[in-house]
Design a protein around this motif. Structure first.
Motif, short mmCIF file in Angstrom:
data_model
loop_
_atom_site.label_atom_id
_atom_site.label_comp_id
_atom_site.label_asym_id
_atom_site.label_seq_id
_atom_site.Cartn_x
_atom_site.Cartn_y
_atom_site.Cartn_z
N LEU A 182 -6.95 15.15 6.47
CA LEU A 182 -6.76 14.03 6.71
C LEU A 182 -7.71 12.66 5.79
CD1 LEU A 182 -4.40 12.46 8.00
CD2 LEU A 182 -6.02 11.65 10.30
N ASN A 183 -7.10 11.74 4.94
CA ASN A 183 -7.62 11.37 4.54
C ASN A 183 -7.77 10.32 4.75
OD1 ASN A 183 -9.61 13.13 2.21
ND2 ASN A 183 -7.39 12.98 0.98
N CYS A 184 -8.49 9.06 4.98
CA CYS A 184 -8.19 7.67 6.03
C CYS A 184 -8.66 6.84 5.18
CB CYS A 184 -8.72 7.66 7.46
SG CYS A 184 -8.70 8.71 8.43
N SER A 185 -7.30 6.02 4.98
CA SER A 185 -7.41 5.21 3.81
C SER A 185 -6.89 3.51 4.33
CB SER A 185 -6.24 5.35 2.83
OG SER A 185 -6.13 4.16 1.80
N SER A 186 -6.37 2.78 3.97
CA SER A 186 -6.69 1.36 4.15
C SER A 186 -5.48 0.41 3.53
CB SER A 186 -7.67 0.57 3.34
OG SER A 186 -7.42 -0.98 3.97
N ILE A 187 -4.83 -0.29 4.86
CA ILE A 187 -3.31 -0.84 4.92
C ILE A 187 -3.44 -1.98 3.64
CG2 ILE A 187 -3.74 -2.72 6.71
CD1 ILE A 187 -0.84 -1.24 5.87
N GLY A 188 -4.77 -2.01 3.18
CA GLY A 188 -4.77 -2.98 2.26
C GLY A 188 -4.64 -3.02 0.91
N VAL A 189 -4.27 -1.41 0.80
CA VAL A 189 -3.60 -0.78 -0.42
C VAL A 189 -2.44 -1.67 -0.65
CG1 VAL A 189 -2.60 1.61 -1.19
CG2 VAL A 189 -5.68 1.33 0.01
N LYS A 190 -1.55 -1.48 0.65
CA LYS A 190 0.22 -1.74 0.36
C LYS A 190 -0.17 -3.45 0.16
CE LYS A 190 3.46 -2.47 3.40
NZ LYS A 190 4.20 -2.46 4.60
#
Lengths: 240, 240, 240, 240
Positions: free
Chosen positions: A131-139
């Motif tokens: 599971l790679n955790c990213s950030s909603i900021g990417v959206k």
């Protein structure tokens, strides 16, 4: 598989969310290897809960990184949770080649290389969760001073087509885009209280997530609770 | 704006698609600066069509790249078409830190830094179009030996939130994911005729695109034909 | 194909955007069949430009709609542009079964049935373009009083898997999500000038589109300018 | 809220997945209202597990549906799981206005109207979870004879912008696209064993889901395990 004690590697395990994830895995009776860059203190505190925690101190800015990876992550893991989040506060306007490569290396490339090495063992044992955790900021294309951070997390979200072959061997990979969470990252990002307040106004649920509730989603996606979902990117972000 | 001759910068202008884009812009009576890495021969041939073509030879593997950018791209451009496509045939299994950083630098970071420098002049003149060309492979997580290529193109597709501010000044940025096209890239990617045939079978339109037809989409998106679309990623890929 | 005069059917041809699309096709020397529900006056005015326009008056609320479709649209068309936009100002709170079915029928089901009938002829002649025009509102779940409208446009956007078979015969289908445009629809939607002003503030390009510029995108997607794109949904919406 | 026994409404509760969802909620000590169209037998069998199950038999093809909704779903519910799946085996080629409206009504409009009525009580008690179950087929434009089914599920997936207001009151709505599952629906869809086998070959995980494992995802998304995710569409589909 059922009788063996499972083993999880948590990259970025000393972050606020990381610590909660470590606790949850310990409660589920897994062996935990928690990676941190420097501040292992908080992870050491968790040793009082369980002896099944192993701390891996490892700096990604190392020069001979590829050799170091082999040396430091040479065990068999059943699950990998990647919570690395290197924040340098570079926005689009003031970034440069060097800092971009540093963010991309720490937040994307090195975790990917570690996962690639460990996935082989997962495939041979026919079970694995990444599971790679990213950030909603990417959206949203990142914000004021988080261009390097968001670009590198966007890069991390790329799931190689190999995931289809892994799926056949019960090895899954997913991305979790984490929404605004009540952690020290805001301090790191130099956000004032007022800034945070204004940011929270944009969240439909109209509050930040707590590290504890994010850790539930993480653990559900990276244990056998997740038995049929792979190749996906999920937004746990209060409705954003 | 209407009376001034416009000027386009085409990064990767000596590729098969690049040459067609150059031709179209010359026909539209624009000034053209066509960048290439080494093989300027074909671009020079186009000089017979028009004197309004200027060739910029520039190698992205240069060490002092940021200074070089400033020196080489110091003009005012109205439009940028980024067709850079560095292919190293590294798949997920055999990639490494160094080659990943090279692909990311050439295919994503350096074009982004060039665009960032030039966008300022676009904003001051209140007109500009940026089109980053990516590949439909990004949608599928790349293939056998195109992991580095696809990951770097995925990285390029990240549109910074700044695009909203640019939009107010009539400066637009979009991504075009190009489908399988009848160019020399297949040779570069060491695809056999049989491989290409099998790849084409997966395309609903059941044929490769021709460079000429792709260049139409490119020119429409990077001239004033595009007056109301920004921040988008389009698939021109035969139905994939 | 090249020597034959092509024929386009424009559903909803008397809308502000429709009239511009009609003009553009006439300029391109196509035969035009322009459908309208009741107000054919404006379409009749266009007859002065060209005799190649044919007006099809046809009310979708007809009871025996399927027979009527057969009777009214029995020609061979090379292209269909669907600009039907029935607006009833029902929001989520005050909609009901009957009005939802009416919106779904007029905005989605009946156009789909017409297209299904006409696509057969396109397949037999191995050329065809279908463009369904939707609204950017679909991306945001509609607004205050446009639930029925947005839900039905969302429904229209469903592209059946058959499009892959059509692609092989050079018959393409795409969706165009149109942004806020300077037309009479705002009057229909009972939006005050202040409301419109506030709405426009949300658009990155910070102005409404003009019907004329939207018609360019429409014509490019529904003529042979579009030779390699099918199955796609495009946002032409000022950066939204 | 914590001391009160919660109450879930399961629409389509007698399906194979529905029965597993009912069981899980009973185990979690919720009150369960399980809706079915006709075959309540299997639901009645579950009464041996718990008295907290209430069966609501209700046919959506009823003429005065809106009155009936009010009469049949007049309780306060904390959670709604919509598993309605009306299958009529109409493909794109042989569908018609009447059958499309029937599928849209049963699979989308009526569940939406029921949810709209019940969401008000959720908002007043400041807690609620709505989960609409769709099908992975929607992603691919449906298949041979599932056009009506897929189109109506696609329609169901439209989340009204109101969800943002609901979020502020701790009322969440999400979509779950369920992959190919080992249920009787394949029989209903007249799929032969060979067809199913070929369909399964397309799934990266290379097996069908079991109703039990799908029910875990459903329960996690429609109870307080989901505390920070709303407005999302998730694919639990074996990697498709």
């Amino acid at each position: 598989m059922k009788n063996k004690k499972k083993h999880v590697l948590i990259l970025g395990g000393s972050s606020d969310i990381g610590l909660e994830v470590v606790k949850k895995f310990l409660q589920l009776n897994w062996n935990v290897s928690a990676h941190c860059f420097s501040n292992e203190k908080k992870l050491k505190n968790l040793k009082k809960y369980s002896k099944h925690i192993n701390i891996v101190k490892f700096n990604f800015s190392n020069f001979k990184i590829e050799k170091s990876i082999k040396k430091n992550f040479n065990k068999k893991y059943d699950s990998i949770v990647n919570l690395i989040g290197y924040v340098d506060n570079k926005g689009f306007e003031n970034t440069n080649l060097k800092s971009l490569i540093k963010s991309l290396s720490i937040n994307a490339i090195i975790p990917i290389l570690i996962e690639r090495m460990l996935v082989k063992k997962m495939l041979s044992q026919k079970w694995g969760r990444i599971l790679n955790c990213s950030s909603i900021g990417v959206k949203f294309g990142g914000g004021g001073n988080s261009y390097n951070y968001s670009l590198s997390k966007h890069c991390l979200e790329f799931i190689p087509s190999n995931y289809k072959i892994w799926a056949k061997k019960n090895v899954f990979i997913n991305n979790l885009r984490i929404g605004v969470t009540n952690t020290k990252i805001h301090k790191k990002m130099k956000r004032s209280k007022k800034n945070i307040k204004n940011r929270v106004k944009l969240i439909p649920i109209s509050r930040m997530a707590e590290p504890k509730e994010i850790s539930s989603y993480i653990v559900n996606l990276s244990t056998d609770t997740n038995s049929y979902m792979t190749g996906q990117t999920l937004n746990v972000s209060g409705g954003e």
